[in-house]
Design a protein around this motif. Sequence first.
Motif, short mmCIF file in Angstrom:
data_model
loop_
_atom_site.label_atom_id
_atom_site.label_comp_id
_atom_site.label_asym_id
_atom_site.label_seq_id
_atom_site.Cartn_x
_atom_site.Cartn_y
_atom_site.Cartn_z
N LYS A 1 0.83 -1.21 0.00
CA LYS A 1 0.00 0.00 0.00
C LYS A 1 0.86 1.26 0.00
O LYS A 1 0.53 2.27 -0.64
CB LYS A 1 -0.93 -0.01 1.21
CG LYS A 1 -1.94 1.15 1.19
CD LYS A 1 -2.90 1.08 2.37
CE LYS A 1 -3.89 2.25 2.31
NZ LYS A 1 -4.83 2.23 3.46
N SER A 2 2.00 1.21 0.71
CA SER A 2 2.87 2.39 0.77
C SER A 2 3.53 2.69 -0.57
O SER A 2 4.06 3.79 -0.77
CB SER A 2 3.96 2.18 1.83
OG SER A 2 4.94 1.24 1.40
N ARG A 3 3.50 1.71 -1.49
CA ARG A 3 4.12 1.91 -2.81
C ARG A 3 3.12 2.45 -3.84
O ARG A 3 3.45 2.63 -5.01
CB ARG A 3 4.72 0.59 -3.32
CG ARG A 3 5.76 -0.02 -2.39
CD ARG A 3 6.99 0.88 -2.25
NE ARG A 3 8.02 0.26 -1.43
CZ ARG A 3 8.24 0.55 -0.15
NH1 ARG A 3 7.48 1.45 0.45
NH2 ARG A 3 9.20 -0.04 0.52
N ILE A 4 1.88 2.65 -3.42
CA ILE A 4 0.85 3.14 -4.35
C ILE A 4 0.91 4.66 -4.43
O ILE A 4 0.43 5.35 -3.51
CB ILE A 4 -0.55 2.66 -3.92
CG1 ILE A 4 -0.61 1.14 -3.90
CG2 ILE A 4 -1.62 3.23 -4.85
CD1 ILE A 4 -1.94 0.58 -3.44
N ARG A 5 1.52 5.15 -5.47
CA ARG A 5 1.64 6.60 -5.66
C ARG A 5 1.80 6.99 -7.13
O ARG A 5 1.73 8.17 -7.48
CB ARG A 5 2.82 7.15 -4.86
CG ARG A 5 4.16 6.47 -5.18
CD ARG A 5 5.27 7.03 -4.30
NE ARG A 5 6.55 6.39 -4.53
CZ ARG A 5 7.00 5.33 -3.86
NH1 ARG A 5 6.23 4.81 -2.92
NH2 ARG A 5 8.19 4.82 -4.12
N TYR A 6 1.99 6.02 -8.00
CA TYR A 6 2.34 6.30 -9.39
C TYR A 6 1.16 6.86 -10.18
O TYR A 6 0.12 6.21 -10.31
CB TYR A 6 2.87 5.03 -10.05
CG TYR A 6 3.48 5.27 -11.43
CD1 TYR A 6 4.69 5.93 -11.56
CD2 TYR A 6 2.83 4.84 -12.57
CE1 TYR A 6 5.26 6.15 -12.81
CE2 TYR A 6 3.38 5.05 -13.83
CZ TYR A 6 4.60 5.71 -13.93
OH TYR A 6 5.15 5.93 -15.18
N LYS A 7 1.31 8.07 -10.69
CA LYS A 7 0.32 8.76 -11.54
C LYS A 7 -1.04 8.96 -10.89
O LYS A 7 -2.05 9.17 -11.58
CB LYS A 7 0.16 8.02 -12.89
CG LYS A 7 1.36 8.16 -13.82
CD LYS A 7 1.07 7.61 -15.19
CE LYS A 7 2.25 7.81 -16.13
NZ LYS A 7 2.49 9.23 -16.45
N LEU A 8 -1.10 8.91 -9.58
CA LEU A 8 -2.38 9.17 -8.91
C LEU A 8 -2.85 10.60 -9.17
O LEU A 8 -4.03 10.84 -9.49
CB LEU A 8 -2.25 8.92 -7.40
CG LEU A 8 -1.99 7.48 -6.94
CD1 LEU A 8 -1.89 7.42 -5.43
CD2 LEU A 8 -3.07 6.54 -7.43
N ASP A 9 -1.95 11.54 -9.01
CA ASP A 9 -2.33 12.95 -9.21
C ASP A 9 -2.68 13.25 -10.66
O ASP A 9 -3.54 14.10 -10.94
CB ASP A 9 -1.19 13.86 -8.74
CG ASP A 9 -0.96 13.78 -7.24
OD1 ASP A 9 -1.89 13.37 -6.52
OD2 ASP A 9 0.14 14.12 -6.79
N ASP A 10 -2.03 12.54 -11.58
CA ASP A 10 -2.30 12.77 -13.00
C ASP A 10 -3.77 12.51 -13.34
O ASP A 10 -4.35 13.18 -14.20
CB ASP A 10 -1.42 11.88 -13.87
CG ASP A 10 0.05 12.23 -13.78
OD1 ASP A 10 0.39 13.12 -12.97
OD2 ASP A 10 0.87 11.62 -14.49
N TYR A 11 -4.35 11.50 -12.67
CA TYR A 11 -5.73 11.12 -12.98
C TYR A 11 -6.71 11.45 -11.85
O TYR A 11 -7.88 11.06 -11.92
CB TYR A 11 -5.79 9.63 -13.29
CG TYR A 11 -5.10 9.24 -14.58
CD1 TYR A 11 -5.69 9.51 -15.81
CD2 TYR A 11 -3.86 8.61 -14.58
CE1 TYR A 11 -5.07 9.15 -17.00
CE2 TYR A 11 -3.24 8.24 -15.76
CZ TYR A 11 -3.84 8.52 -16.97
OH TYR A 11 -3.23 8.17 -18.16
#
Length: 446
Positions: A144-154
């Motif tokens: 869960k701590s690795r979930i950050r990729y392109k979140l803000d983009d979408y």
Amino acid sequence: MKLNKKQTIALDFLEDDKTTEVEYGGGAGGGKSILGCYWQIKRRLKYPGTRGLIGRAQLKTLKETTLNSFFEVCRLQGLKPGTHFTYNQQSSTISFYNGSLIFLKDLFLYPTDPNFDELGSLEITDAFIDENNQIVEKAWNIVKSRIRYKLDDYGLIPKMLGCCNPSKGWIYSRFYKPHKSGTLPADRKFVQALVGDNPDISKHYKTNLAQLDKVSKERLLYGNWEYDDDPASLIGYDAICAIFTNHHVPTGRKCITADIARLGGDRIVVIEWDGFRGKVRWYQKQTLDITGATIEDVRIRLGLGHKDVLVDEDGVGGGIVDFMKYRGFVNNSKAIPSPDGPRDQKGNLIPENFDNLKSQCYYRLADRINKGELYLDCQDEEIKALIIEELEQVKQKEVDGDKKKGVLPKDKVKEVLGRSPDFADTLMMRELFELKPVIGFRAAIY
């Protein structure tokens, strides 16, 4: 492809802007793997260039089971290998035509990687973990701590989907129990799905489930999370969990028990005891001189004598016993009379009917835990989970029959856990301080 009602409910949670963790399942045949794979495919196609993770305790099992569900969902969705996606067996990745990617990951807790450093550089958008009851909670949290990729983009938030059948473990504590009591945090959801919720399941599947043994049928057919424990189990699950909150346990005799290892994968466990209030310490990959010095520091700080320290004498622990003049615990030595044990016609204490000293002490420990008479001071959630798992494996060797009472041997327990039950063994040894030597019988520590 059609989703059933329960799958649709779970998918709604996976697509809202509030829920970060969803646990789906609670019975066999509810379409767990299909849901997880469908969700991952949908996310990869909807959000180009994103990265998902499909994980399981063992990568080999994932490829033999969950991956087949993935290919089936692709077929039903009209997605063709080589055109819409490409599976690379060597790198364990699935690449989509729009630049999206899925990593297939092994999430087992290996002694050589206790902190899951292999996941350290991973950046993902979301994750699906199949049969997540087979991994430790720490693995879930690290993914869960690795979930950050392109979140803000979408404009997305972290999303985790876990699927499993009823299990007494961290899933029970994190999802099912608070769901049942109405205390589940707002960002977590639990959706129970049984075989009857899946209209596309074979009619023979339910028939086969109905023919299982009682406990398996309760779990897999009826989705009963409060299923009866294995009849061979010596300690109740709730009693095990309570050892971390039994603050009422009084203080008493001070002593130390220790299970020794050297530079391998097994843990070195040292427990400080004040009565049956224990403080758990653990170490890894230490030489015997450092371990001996560590125990000495604790002994001196507590003002104890050498005979107030009990060390597992089997294997490398024998070296600590020899050099430090501590007491040694010999697992396979004979059971000894106990002050509260049986007596002969003349009133003399007689040895109890156990196959060895280890079994005798484990039965005593089990009785103590079931009565709520043990407290452990342990702040590490991962270690708590390991202790719970190990104590769940304290089982009778023979449920029926007139043979001497015994517990499952260590090699059988290691097959189930994938590691040595170092914490449980260190707890078990504390009982030997309660057993008194009797003239005519040689206790292992005297």
